[in-house]
Write a protein that holds these residues in place. Structure first.
Motif, PDB file in Angstrom:
ATOM      1  N   ASP A  30     -29.414 -34.032 -10.130  1.00  0.00           N
ATOM      2  CA  ASP A  30     -29.929 -33.708  -8.792  1.00  0.00           C
ATOM      3  C   ASP A  30     -29.744 -34.899  -7.860  1.00  0.00           C
ATOM      4  N   GLN A  31     -29.063 -34.644  -6.751  1.00  0.00           N
ATOM      5  CA  GLN A  31     -28.777 -35.684  -5.763  1.00  0.00           C
ATOM      6  C   GLN A  31     -28.384 -35.010  -4.464  1.00  0.00           C
ATOM      7  N   PRO A  32     -28.425 -35.717  -3.352  1.00  0.00           N
ATOM      8  CA  PRO A  32     -28.021 -35.126  -2.081  1.00  0.00           C
ATOM      9  C   PRO A  32     -26.533 -34.762  -2.078  1.00  0.00           C
ATOM     10  N   GLY A  33     -26.191 -33.730  -1.330  1.00  0.00           N
ATOM     11  CA  GLY A  33     -24.793 -33.398  -1.084  1.00  0.00           C
ATOM     12  C   GLY A  33     -24.101 -32.573  -2.139  1.00  0.00           C
ATOM     13  N   VAL A  34     -24.860 -32.044  -3.118  1.00  0.00           N
ATOM     14  CA  VAL A  34     -24.202 -31.294  -4.186  1.00  0.00           C
ATOM     15  C   VAL A  34     -23.559 -30.023  -3.649  1.00  0.00           C
ATOM     16  N   LEU A  35     -24.312 -29.247  -2.854  1.00  0.00           N
ATOM     17  CA  LEU A  35     -23.785 -27.958  -2.379  1.00  0.00           C
ATOM     18  C   LEU A  35     -22.506 -28.126  -1.555  1.00  0.00           C
ATOM     19  N   PRO A  36     -22.485 -28.975  -0.516  1.00  0.00           N
ATOM     20  CA  PRO A  36     -21.223 -29.111   0.238  1.00  0.00           C
ATOM     21  C   PRO A  36     -20.102 -29.712  -0.597  1.00  0.00           C
ATOM     22  N   ALA A  37     -20.442 -30.581  -1.543  1.00  0.00           N
ATOM     23  CA  ALA A  37     -19.386 -31.188  -2.365  1.00  0.00           C
ATOM     24  C   ALA A  37     -18.704 -30.142  -3.233  1.00  0.00           C
ATOM     25  N   VAL A  38     -19.493 -29.321  -3.931  1.00  0.00           N
ATOM     26  CA  VAL A  38     -18.901 -28.298  -4.788  1.00  0.00           C
ATOM     27  C   VAL A  38     -18.142 -27.272  -3.959  1.00  0.00           C
ATOM     28  N   ALA A  39     -18.763 -26.788  -2.873  1.00  0.00           N
ATOM     29  CA  ALA A  39     -18.100 -25.784  -2.038  1.00  0.00           C
ATOM     30  C   ALA A  39     -16.817 -26.351  -1.439  1.00  0.00           C
ATOM     31  N   GLY A  40     -16.848 -27.606  -1.041  1.00  0.00           N
ATOM     32  CA  GLY A  40     -15.659 -28.217  -0.454  1.00  0.00           C
ATOM     33  C   GLY A  40     -14.532 -28.374  -1.446  1.00  0.00           C
ATOM     34  N   VAL A  41     -14.843 -28.816  -2.674  1.00  0.00           N
ATOM     35  CA  VAL A  41     -13.810 -28.970  -3.702  1.00  0.00           C
ATOM     36  C   VAL A  41     -13.158 -27.625  -3.998  1.00  0.00           C
ATOM     37  N   LEU A  42     -13.962 -26.569  -4.086  1.00  0.00           N
ATOM     38  CA  LEU A  42     -13.390 -25.247  -4.345  1.00  0.00           C
ATOM     39  C   LEU A  42     -12.483 -24.815  -3.204  1.00  0.00           C
ATOM     40  N   ALA A  43     -12.892 -25.102  -1.966  1.00  0.00           N
ATOM     41  CA  ALA A  43     -12.058 -24.737  -0.818  1.00  0.00           C
ATOM     42  C   ALA A  43     -10.750 -25.514  -0.825  1.00  0.00           C
ATOM     43  N   VAL A  44     -10.824 -26.799  -1.185  1.00  0.00           N
ATOM     44  CA  VAL A  44      -9.603 -27.611  -1.247  1.00  0.00           C
ATOM     45  C   VAL A  44      -8.626 -27.045  -2.262  1.00  0.00           C
ATOM     46  N   HIS A  45      -9.137 -26.526  -3.373  1.00  0.00           N
ATOM     47  CA  HIS A  45      -8.289 -25.952  -4.414  1.00  0.00           C
ATOM     48  C   HIS A  45      -7.982 -24.473  -4.173  1.00  0.00           C
ATOM     49  N   ARG A  46      -8.266 -23.986  -2.962  1.00  0.00           N
ATOM     50  CA  ARG A  46      -7.973 -22.608  -2.556  1.00  0.00           C
ATOM     51  C   ARG A  46      -8.614 -21.592  -3.507  1.00  0.00           C
ATOM     52  N   LEU A  47      -9.843 -21.839  -3.841  1.00  0.00           N
ATOM     53  CA  LEU A  47     -10.588 -20.899  -4.660  1.00  0.00           C
ATOM     54  C   LEU A  47     -11.553 -20.126  -3.767  1.00  0.00           C
ATOM     55  N   THR A  48     -11.498 -18.801  -3.868  1.00  0.00           N
ATOM     56  CA  THR A  48     -12.401 -17.949  -3.110  1.00  0.00           C
ATOM     57  C   THR A  48     -13.711 -17.806  -3.871  1.00  0.00           C
ATOM     58  N   VAL A  49     -14.813 -18.070  -3.196  1.00  0.00           N
ATOM     59  CA  VAL A  49     -16.131 -17.923  -3.810  1.00  0.00           C
ATOM     60  C   VAL A  49     -16.607 -16.497  -3.569  1.00  0.00           C
ATOM     61  N   ARG A  50     -16.696 -15.733  -4.655  1.00  0.00           N
ATOM     62  CA  ARG A  50     -17.163 -14.351  -4.528  1.00  0.00           C
ATOM     63  C   ARG A  50     -18.686 -14.285  -4.545  1.00  0.00           C
ATOM     64  N   THR A  51     -19.298 -15.018  -5.439  1.00  0.00           N
ATOM     65  CA  THR A  51     -20.757 -15.090  -5.485  1.00  0.00           C
ATOM     66  C   THR A  51     -21.144 -16.508  -5.858  1.00  0.00           C
ATOM     67  N   ALA A  52     -22.317 -16.934  -5.418  1.00  0.00           N
ATOM     68  CA  ALA A  52     -22.747 -18.302  -5.699  1.00  0.00           C
ATOM     69  C   ALA A  52     -24.260 -18.352  -5.833  1.00  0.00           C
ATOM     70  N   GLU A  53     -24.720 -19.063  -6.850  1.00  0.00           N
ATOM     71  CA  GLU A  53     -26.147 -19.315  -7.022  1.00  0.00           C
ATOM     72  C   GLU A  53     -26.338 -20.784  -7.371  1.00  0.00           C
ATOM     73  N   LEU A  54     -27.402 -21.351  -6.841  1.00  0.00           N
ATOM     74  CA  LEU A  54     -27.725 -22.747  -7.094  1.00  0.00           C
ATOM     75  C   LEU A  54     -29.224 -22.820  -7.365  1.00  0.00           C
ATOM     76  N   ARG A  55     -29.608 -23.514  -8.437  1.00  0.00           N
ATOM     77  CA  ARG A  55     -31.035 -23.653  -8.740  1.00  0.00           C
ATOM     78  C   ARG A  55     -31.251 -24.899  -9.581  1.00  0.00           C
ATOM     79  N   THR A  56     -32.493 -25.362  -9.570  1.00  0.00           N
ATOM     80  CA  THR A  56     -32.875 -26.483 -10.408  1.00  0.00           C
ATOM     81  C   THR A  56     -33.144 -25.970 -11.817  1.00  0.00           C
ATOM     82  N   LEU A  57     -32.610 -26.688 -12.806  1.00  0.00           N
ATOM     83  CA  LEU A  57     -32.709 -26.220 -14.183  1.00  0.00           C
ATOM     84  C   LEU A  57     -33.745 -27.052 -14.941  1.00  0.00           C
ATOM     85  N   PRO A  58     -34.697 -26.405 -15.603  1.00  0.00           N
ATOM     86  CA  PRO A  58     -35.633 -27.165 -16.437  1.00  0.00           C
ATOM     87  C   PRO A  58     -34.915 -27.731 -17.657  1.00  0.00           C
ATOM     88  N   LEU A  59     -35.215 -28.970 -17.977  1.00  0.00           N
ATOM     89  CA  LEU A  59     -34.561 -29.637 -19.098  1.00  0.00           C
ATOM     90  C   LEU A  59     -35.462 -29.603 -20.333  1.00  0.00           C
TER      91      LEU A  59
END
Length: 815
Positions: free
Chosen positions: A638-667
């Motif tokens: 967990d750190q700032p900027g995860v959502l834009p970083a992941v979405a941006g990398v996928l866009a750079v690699h020309r990957l279409t995001v059909r569905t997306a979920e993000l949540r904090t996971l209990p360890l």
């Protein structure tokens, strides 16, 4: 200026005189429709006759003939000229010289020309080999020269057509069916081809050819007017675009509507759809009659006499009271009295749908002309027959269309008029509003065994979008209409309330399941409060699936089915009084836990790509193939900027995001830190998916700031700018009220585009909020994303701050 004046100005047969007169005629605001088409044809006739006379000097044995649309005198502003130079074969050289004197002036004016030079024998031979040529010659019209030559050809071509009808009409039917398969249904397309699509001008011409065969005839009521309206729209389209086009493109519809004096593009499409529906229905009836006649002719007269003892065969099988089957159609019994039996229209329709047979044209027209209106409330039999009709599956469609063609549907359900032929400007929808309602009932008929009240499911399917004929939220308007209709057709107050609830909340399950956090107790409680009872929830679940399947392939998938099923299971527990687990009780899968532990141990992102080849466990089956794609699981500390970083990398690699979920996971116990889990489904825009190692390397760079995603995307857009079509509606960002007690829910609706999630994630980071979870989905070209956001301390945002964040997001998307 009169048509005589226009003709006089072009009498000198000079191209310049004809061109000037033609231009004046087309720019006259006072003249349009059939008068202008006739005047343009007459003007062109006189010009060509002048050219012909100057080239022949009155010689015999040759004539100029208009064929096809020009032969019918239907010249739109940019129509091509279909011409036949007919000759007796005595002087081929002179005919060739005459042809040059005719064709070159036409080409010099930039007019499209479809021309041929033939003797009568050659014309008949070509017609016998080419069905389209034969159809064009059926409308042959003499322009100049030897009238006897033209008349003899017309007589011979028509005689050939009638003699060869048993062979040629099946060819024509197959040609129409193949074209319909290729071009689609005119009455449902957002960018229809007025000529080639089913129900268009080609089909109207085909019906004229059937009538010319004397074998069968099309229903004439309304057909000529429908054809005229389609021609008027084509005229306006030619004038608006300056091109010889038959495709009514989205960007030209407002201009065409204005040319016709219509309110807007929706009014234009509705007029087109209504005309196409008349032509399509006439085609259905006509081709059915052609088949019946050809089948009867295939039985030898002697055999028919042997079977019937010398009397005509009268095979009439009873189907219901006052309703019988005869020769593959449903007709009224001889003893039927529609004027005394107001339930007969519904009884006949239900019997036809149950038998999988069409209602005969004569029966429907007799019912429309003589049947008494039903009392209010309806008698129980009428309501039962309506439910039977709706529950008959696919045959319901053709029976319902027959009732609509004669105005019986709006007589039974007056509110239907507002949704009839109403377009839906959403690429997800395949149908107009009214057809979508019938398609939903067809789908719901397959679910009647899984609900306790099939009648309520089927009627709710018929009414769920009935509010789209009114301004405002169609679900709210539809609730009132459904309650009124339910009372009118005889449901008691309790059933009417259930129907009103189903219509009001027909989008609740799918929107909540795909856009809200199902682990949030407030989400599930809100749905339970809206639905009220387990029986209503059961009906709503079936209606949700039927509605989505009837919308189009983009509206339903195994993924959406599994989410809705999960939501229904949770809501059922609440309604049954079962204790609701807290969000922390949601346990990760073994794979998710493994990725989270590894991400915590390494301090960097860990990901896994898994092909999605089967529906998720517990999901309902969906029609059609599952969209291609893979499931991408990413665990990252967990750190700032995860959502834009992941979405941006996928866009750079020309990957279409059909569905997306993000949540904090209990360890697991003993593992320190906090890990974010991103569970996304992605697909390559083209080519193959990149290797997981490459994605991880770029994600590491994006998180540490060494990969400038914004610059990469901007550079790519500059090198390959996207083509701009119709301007989409502006994005809309709202705060969902009381959607969660744990976070503020911000919902984004926008045009889907590469890098959209990256831009949204970056804007949320800039707003200083923390994304607790994200739920992104696309429907066609539309993205609908929901973000659960909090302050750094984990509390929901105050109202003013939430509204400010929503405004900032909307402004970032408009920039």
């Amino acid at each position: 200026m009169t048509s005589t004046d226009v003709t006089h100005e072009a009498e000198d047969s000079e191209p310049g005189g004809y061109a000037a007169a033609r231009l004046r005629l087309l720019t006259e605001g006072a003249r349009s429709g059939p008068p202008r088409r006739r005047a343009l044809a007459g003007l062109t006739d006189d010009w060509l006759a002048g050219l012909f006379g100057a080239g022949t000097g009155g010689a015999a044995g040759v004539s100029l003939v208009a064929v096809g649309g020009y032969g019918r005198g239907e010249l739109s502003p940019r129509s091509d000229l279909d011409l036949l130079l007919l000759h007796d074969g005595r002087d081929d050289k002179a005919v060739a010289t005459l042809a040059d004197r005719l064709w070159y002036p036409v080409w010099d004016l930039g007019l499209d020309l479809d021309h041929s030079v033939r003797t009568p024998q050659q014309a008949r031979k070509t017609a016998g080999e080419d069905l389209k040529v034969h159809l064009g010659l059926l409308d042959a019209r003499h322009l100049a020269g030897d009238l006897g030559l033209t008349a003899s050809l017309r007589t011979a071509v028509l005689a050939d057509w009638r003699n060869q009808a048993p062979k040629r009409l099946p060819e024509l039917r197959d040609l129409c069916a193949e074209r319909a398969e290729r071009q689609g249904e005119l009455r449902f397309l957002l960018e229809p081809d007025l000529k080639e699509a089913r129900g268009g001008l080609r089909d109207a011409t085909a019906l004229r050819a059937v009538a010319a065969s004397w074998l069968a005839d099309a229903p004439r009521e309304g057909l000529a007017d429908a054809r005229r309206r389609l021609l008027d729209v084509r005229d306006a389209l030619h004038l608006a675009t300056g091109r010889a086009t038959d495709r009514l493109a989205l960007q030209e519809q407002d201009q065409v509507a204005a040319e016709l004096g219509l309110l807007d593009a929706d009014a234009l499409l509705r007029q087109v759809y209504e005309a196409a529906r008349v032509v399509s229905y006439a085609g259905d009836v006509t081709w059915r009659e052609v088949g019946r006649v050809l089948r009867s002719r295939s039985v030898r007269p002697r055999l028919r006499a042997m079977i019937s003892g010398g009397k005509p065969v009268a095979d009439r099988s009873p189907l219901a009271e006052g309703v019988v089957e005869q020769d593959g159609e449903v007709v009224l019994a001889r003893t039927a009295r529609p004027e005394r039996d107001p339930v007969l229209p519904l009884r006949a329709a239900a019997a036809a749908a149950q038998a999988g047979l069409p209602l005969s044209l004569h029966a429907v027209r007799r019912l429309a002309a003589t049947a008494r209106p039903l009392p209010s409330p309806w008698p129980a039999e009428a309501r039962e027959q309506l439910v039977t009709l709706l529950g008959s599956g696919r045959p319901t469609v053709q029976v319902w269309e027959a009732l609509e063609a004669e105005g019986l549907v709006t007589r039974l359900l007056p509110d239907w008029e507002r949704v009839r032929c109403r377009p839906q400007r959403n690429a997800v929808h395949l149908w107009t509003v009214d057809r979508h309602l019938i398609e939903t009932a067809v789908r719901a008929a397959g679910f009647t065994r899984r609900v306790h009240r099939p009648d309520l499911l089927l009627v709710a399917a018929l009414l769920h979008d009935i509010g789209k004929g009114w301004p405002g939220d169609h679900s709210v308007a539809g609730e009132t209409i459904a309650r009124d209709v339910a009372a009118r057709i005889g449901f008691d107050r309790a059933d009417a309330a259930v129907l009103a609830t189903l219509v009001r909340h027909h989008l609740l399950l799918v929107e909540t399941a795909t856009r809200r956090d199902l682990d949030d107790p407030a989400t599930v409680r809100a749905v339970a409060e809206a639905v009220g009872t387990e029986h209503t929830l059961e009906l709503l679940h079936a209606l949700t699936e039927a509605d989505a399947l009837a919308t189009g392939p983009a509206a339903w998938s195994s993924w959406r089915a599994s989410l809705v099923a999960d939501l229904v299971k949770r809501v059922t527990g609440v309604l049954a009084g079962e204790p609701q687990p807290e969000p922390a009780a949601a346990a990760p899968t073994a794979e998710q836990e493994r990725l989270a532990v590894e991400a915590s141990r390494t301090g960097g992102p860990v990901l896994a790509l898994r092909a999605q080849t089967e529906p998720p466990a517990g999901s309902a089956p969906a029609d059609g193939p599952e969209p291609l794609g893979v499931e991408l699981l990413i665990a990252v500390p967990d750190q700032p900027g995860v959502l834009p970083a992941v979405a941006g990398v996928l866009a750079v690699h020309r990957l279409t995001v059909r569905t997306a979920e993000l949540r904090t996971l209990p360890l697991p116990d003993g593992v320190d830190g906090s890990v974010l889990l991103l569970d996304w489904r992605v697909a390559a825009q083209y080519g193959s998916l990149p290797q997981a190692a490459r994605l991880r390397a770029d994600l590491v760079r994006a998180l540490d700031g060494t990969l400038d995603i914004a610059a990469r995307l901007a550079e790519r857009d500059a090198a390959h700018p996207r083509r701009r079509g119709v301007e989409p509606p502006p994005p809309r960002v709202t705060v969902a009220p009381a959607a969660s007690r744990l976070a503020t829910v911000i919902e984004v609706r926008a045009q889907d585009a590469p890098g959209l999630l990256f831009r949204l994630g970056r804007a949320l980071e800039a707003a200083g909020v923390r994304v607790r979870s994200a739920h992104a989905s696309t429907l066609g070209a539309n993205a609908v994303d929901a973000f659960y956001v909090t302050r750094d301390g984990g509390a929901p945002l105050p109202g003013d701050e939430a509204a400010s964040v929503a405004r900032e997001l909307e402004e970032s998307l408009r920039a």
